[in-house]
Scaffold this motif. Structure first.
Motif, PDB file in Angstrom:
ATOM      1  N   LEU A  92       0.845  -1.186   0.000  1.00  0.00           N
ATOM      2  CA  LEU A  92       0.000   0.000   0.000  1.00  0.00           C
ATOM      3  C   LEU A  92       0.879   1.234   0.000  1.00  0.00           C
ATOM      4  CD1 LEU A  92      -2.692  -1.038   2.648  1.00  0.00           C
ATOM      5  CD2 LEU A  92      -2.844  -1.201   0.166  1.00  0.00           C
ATOM      6  N   ALA A  93       0.694   2.089  -0.997  1.00  0.00           N
ATOM      7  CA  ALA A  93       1.474   3.318  -1.079  1.00  0.00           C
ATOM      8  C   ALA A  93       0.761   4.264  -2.038  1.00  0.00           C
ATOM      9  CB  ALA A  93       2.898   3.046  -1.558  1.00  0.00           C
ATOM     10  N   SER A  94       0.949   5.563  -1.825  1.00  0.00           N
ATOM     11  CA  SER A  94       0.346   6.565  -2.702  1.00  0.00           C
ATOM     12  C   SER A  94       1.086   6.588  -4.041  1.00  0.00           C
ATOM     13  CB  SER A  94       0.425   7.953  -2.056  1.00  0.00           C
ATOM     14  OG  SER A  94       1.772   8.379  -1.997  1.00  0.00           O
ATOM     15  N   PRO A  95       0.458   7.143  -5.087  1.00  0.00           N
ATOM     16  CA  PRO A  95       1.148   7.255  -6.376  1.00  0.00           C
ATOM     17  C   PRO A  95       2.476   7.990  -6.286  1.00  0.00           C
ATOM     18  CG  PRO A  95      -1.187   7.675  -6.668  1.00  0.00           C
ATOM     19  CD  PRO A  95      -0.953   7.560  -5.191  1.00  0.00           C
ATOM     20  N   ALA A  96       2.553   9.029  -5.459  1.00  0.00           N
ATOM     21  CA  ALA A  96       3.797   9.786  -5.328  1.00  0.00           C
ATOM     22  C   ALA A  96       4.901   8.941  -4.714  1.00  0.00           C
ATOM     23  CB  ALA A  96       3.565  11.044  -4.497  1.00  0.00           C
TER      24      ALA A  96
END
Length: 427
Positions: A141-145
């Motif tokens: 799980l991680a943001s696009p940035a």
């Protein structure tokens, strides 16, 4: 076999174009119907676009950061069977709002929800795990940035252990880099590699809006010191008897004081359309609340804040801040504010000069609470020294609409309520 041209769908009323934030497929990939293809950002939301067909990707429209017009080619997919040579633009796909629109992703401020009831010192970063356990990439799980930064640095996100809640953040990448710099912690002062990061998506919108706000609005700021000793004492008393009500931070009390003061200063709760040269003074207080998230600064809006009691405000503050962080906030919850409050929390410093959330005409910034000895009346005509809790209130205003005298008068009246908090609960 045939070629299917998937055009940029209509992703919202009045939306003419969208920016590519992250591709989840590349040329040559096999995709299935409803598979996540790309994230795009409009001026209203970041949206997941899914495939309408099964097939193989032959062509994509552009790179991250490019702008695609609605109705123009987004992907070309090779499919089985026959398709029309010139299909109509696909209908809006099933979309999940990842990070809703910021009307003006406002001042360089932090999370207002945690702002004024936080510990005096920020918590230290957790230590990295020396032997990270690999995990399946599909579960990362991680943001696009964060994903883009990891790709730029050549980091396998499956090797990075998140500090909390299973989501990898920039701080976790920093810890991973520090530990692996030399088989252990990097020495103090060791240089790290230069990074080139493309400004896209939400960060790009923040940059554009901040530049427009400073370019078009003649800001001025005013700061006043307030004694919040009694307000803090009342807050503690209310929390001790709150039952199943949400815990009160300082924020709902300040919002209540702001709403009680605004009727005498309608020029503060206003929006300025500088193209039409029209100022709208709003009767209702739709209060924007600057909130820091992994995707950037967002401003969820407390609707009709003037009609809510302090417990209702506390509950709404928590709900909106959580929705902004987890991406579930709706478009209407992130637009239409008439005034914004923002704070750097425990990092608040002595005073701030926040940037106005255009087209609003004012923004209020409470600062850090500190304890300091003060001279106070001793009840016998003299004075004594007493430890008091003090906090500065900053306000930035649009000088085209708000005069300095009005801003100062507003803050002085706000100060009276803050320093005599029993008045907040009086009708």
């Amino acid at each position: 076999m045939a070629k299917f041209t998937f055009n940029m769908p209509d992703v919202g009323e009045g939306v003419a174009e969208a920016e590519i934030v992250e591709w989840h497929v590349k040329v040559g990939d096999t995709v299935s119907e409803d598979q996540h293809l790309v994230d795009v950002m409009t001026d209203k939301a970041t949206i997941d676009i899914e495939s309408p067909v099964d097939g193989k990707v032959l062509e994509i429209a552009g790179q991250v950061g490019d702008t695609i017009a609605v109705g123009s080619m987004l992907l070309v997919i090779e499919v089985e069977g026959e398709v029309e040579d010139a299909p109509e633009p696909a209908p809006a796909p099933k979309a999940e709002v990842v990070a809703e629109r910021i009307e003006v992703e406002t001042s360089g401020a932090s999370d207002a929800n945690d702002a004024l009831d936080a510990d005096p010192e920020p918590e230290p970063l957790p230590a990295p795990t020396p032997a990270p356990e690999p995990r399946h990439e599909a579960k990362v799980l991680a943001s696009p940035a964060v994903r883009q930064r990891a790709r730029d640095l050549g980091i396998d996100l499956a090797q990075v252990k998140p500090a909390e809640d299973g989501r990898i953040r920039h701080g976790d990448l920093d810890q991973f880099l520090a530990y692996n710099a030399g088989g252990g912690f990097a020495a103090a002062g060791r240089a790290r590699a230069d990074e080139t990061i493309k400004v896209i998506g939400l960060r790009k919108r923040i940059a554009q809006n901040m530049a427009a706000s400073k370019r078009q609005i003649p800001h001025f700021s005013y700061v006043e010191e307030c004694d919040v000793t009694e307000l803090e004492r009342m807050r503690a008393q209310l929390n001790s008897a709150r039952g199943d009500k949400p815990k009160l931070t300082m924020l709902p009390l300040l919002i209540a004081a702001i709403c009680k003061t605004l009727p005498d200063f309608p020029m503060i709760n206003a929006r300025y359309d500088d193209e039409a040269n029209v100022v709208t003074r709003h009767g209702a207080v739709h209060l924007g609340m600057a909130t820091q998230t992994d995707n950037g600064l967002m401003v969820p809006v407390i609707r009709d804040a003037q009609s809510r009691n302090i417990w209702q405000l506390a509950r709404e503050i928590v709900r909106l801040a959580d929705a902004a962080r987890d991406g579930s906030a709706k478009s209407e919850e992130l637009s239409g504010s008439t005034l914004t409050i923002t704070s750097l929390g425990p990092l608040g410093g002595v005073a701030t000069t926040p940037v106005i959330n255009r087209p609003e005409v004012a923004i209020i910034g409470p600062n850090r609470i500190i304890e300091r000895p003060m001279f106070v009346p001793d009840g016998m005509g003299g004075e004594r020294i007493e430890k008091r809790k003090l906090m500065n209130i900053s306000i930035s205003c649009d000088h085209r609409v708000v005069d300095g005298y009005d801003a100062a008068s507003f803050v002085q009246q706000l100060k009276k309520l803050i320093e005599a908090p029993a008045l907040l609960l009086a009708n």
